[in-house]
Design an enzyme around this catalytic site. Structure first.
Site, PDB file in Angstrom:
ATOM      1  N   LYS A   1       0.822  -1.207   0.000  1.00 26.58           N
ATOM      2  CA  LYS A   1       0.000   0.000   0.000  1.00 26.58           C
ATOM      3  C   LYS A   1       0.862   1.267   0.000  1.00 26.58           C
ATOM      4  CE  LYS A   1      -3.861  -2.360   2.252  1.00 26.58           C
ATOM      5  NZ  LYS A   1      -3.214  -3.675   2.499  1.00 26.58           N
ATOM      6  N   ARG A   2       1.889   1.255  -0.836  1.00 22.91           N
ATOM      7  CA  ARG A   2       2.756   2.423  -0.949  1.00 22.91           C
ATOM      8  C   ARG A   2       2.055   3.520  -1.728  1.00 22.91           C
ATOM      9  NH1 ARG A   2       5.024  -0.224   2.662  1.00 22.91           N
ATOM     10  NH2 ARG A   2       7.244  -0.717   2.643  1.00 22.91           N
TER      11      ARG A   2
END
Length: 273
Positions: free
Chosen positions: A96-97
């Site tokens: 979830k960058r």
């Protein structure tokens, strides 16, 4: 991995199951804590027991970062094992960058090149320049958070902004990005009723669907509204599989859970294809 290889594996195994490797030292069987690397020992056993029933693995990166350098070493060993022994498996870094420019490029290099993942989950809140550095990598896939399965999803994702729900704006906007054909989307199984409208916006994109199993999502509804002629779905189960038992039979119990889901998926494939 080319998407055609993923589709071929799905059709061969009659499964679109993704196993989430959310490995927590507080939850794995106690006897494994005596191992030199308990996380890798657990992952290896789970992978060996489930690989014939699934087409993808998704380590949630938080469960490795939490243990510092040791956790990263366990992740590296897990990825090396998957890529060496089961190279047909599609691998997803659930990281979830979401950052801009050079930062996103470095995140992409870390997961696509150093660790050799096939895909990564990305938060699109910062817009195009937080997503396109990931899509620049050939034969790699960027999985954008669109409509998630958690309770807080309603805080922002379904709010009406300029006449439409925010998650729909995310879908429509990202389809205009460079190399948008390398995009996939996260859509939670607990939001299955939204899938019909989602498919009107992204009719051919693969969807990563968490929430079947422990979170109570319906596989039947996900398939009814989300399946395409090329299947177009990766349904993830994490806790429901990997923690099926906390005893010495944990691997065989995980294999049995994965097999049951694969059989349910096979039935859905027959019904909708």
């Amino acid at each position: 991995m080319e998407i055609q290889k993923l589709v071929a594996q799905i059709k061969r195994k009659k499964s679109f199951l993704c196993v989430g490797l959310d490995t927590d030292l507080e939850k794995i069987p106690p006897h494994l804590l005596q191992e030199e690397d308990p996380i890798f020992s657990f992952n290896k056993a789970i992978i060996d027991a489930t690989h014939e029933f699934c087409v993808a693995y998704k380590p949630n990166i938080a469960f490795y970062e939490a243990y510092g350098l040791d956790g990263w070493k366990s992740l590296e060993k897990t990825m090396a094992y998957l890529n060496d022994k089961y190279p047909e498996q599609f691998t997803i870094a659930d990281a979830k960058r979401g950052d801009i420019g050079n930062t996103s490029t470095r995140y992409a290099k870390a997961f696509f090149e150093t660790l050799n993942f096939d895909a990564i989950t990305v938060a699109p809140y910062m817009g195009k320049d937080s997503v396109e550095p990931f899509t620049a990598f050939e034969n790699k896939h960027t999985i954008v958070l669109a409509l998630t399965s958690n309770e807080g999803a309603y805080d922002f994702q379904t709010k009406i902004v300029e006449g439409t729900e925010l998650y729909k704006t995310v879908l429509r906007t990202t389809t205009t990005y460079t190399n948008a054909d390398r995009l996939m989307y996260v859509v939670g199984a607990t939001k299955a009723s939204y899938l019909k409208e989602i498919r009107e916006i992204v009719p051919n994109s693969f969807l990563l669907v968490p929430g079947v199993g422990a979170q109570g999502g319906s596989l039947e509804e996900v398939c009814q509204y989300g399946m395409t002629q090329e299947i177009g779905l990766l349904v993830n189960s994490s806790r429901g599989i990997i923690y099926a038992s906390d005893s010495t039979d944990f691997a065989s119990a995980a294999g049995a859970k994965a097999k049951a889901l694969q059989q349910a998926m096979e039935a859905q494939l027959k019904m909708y294809l």
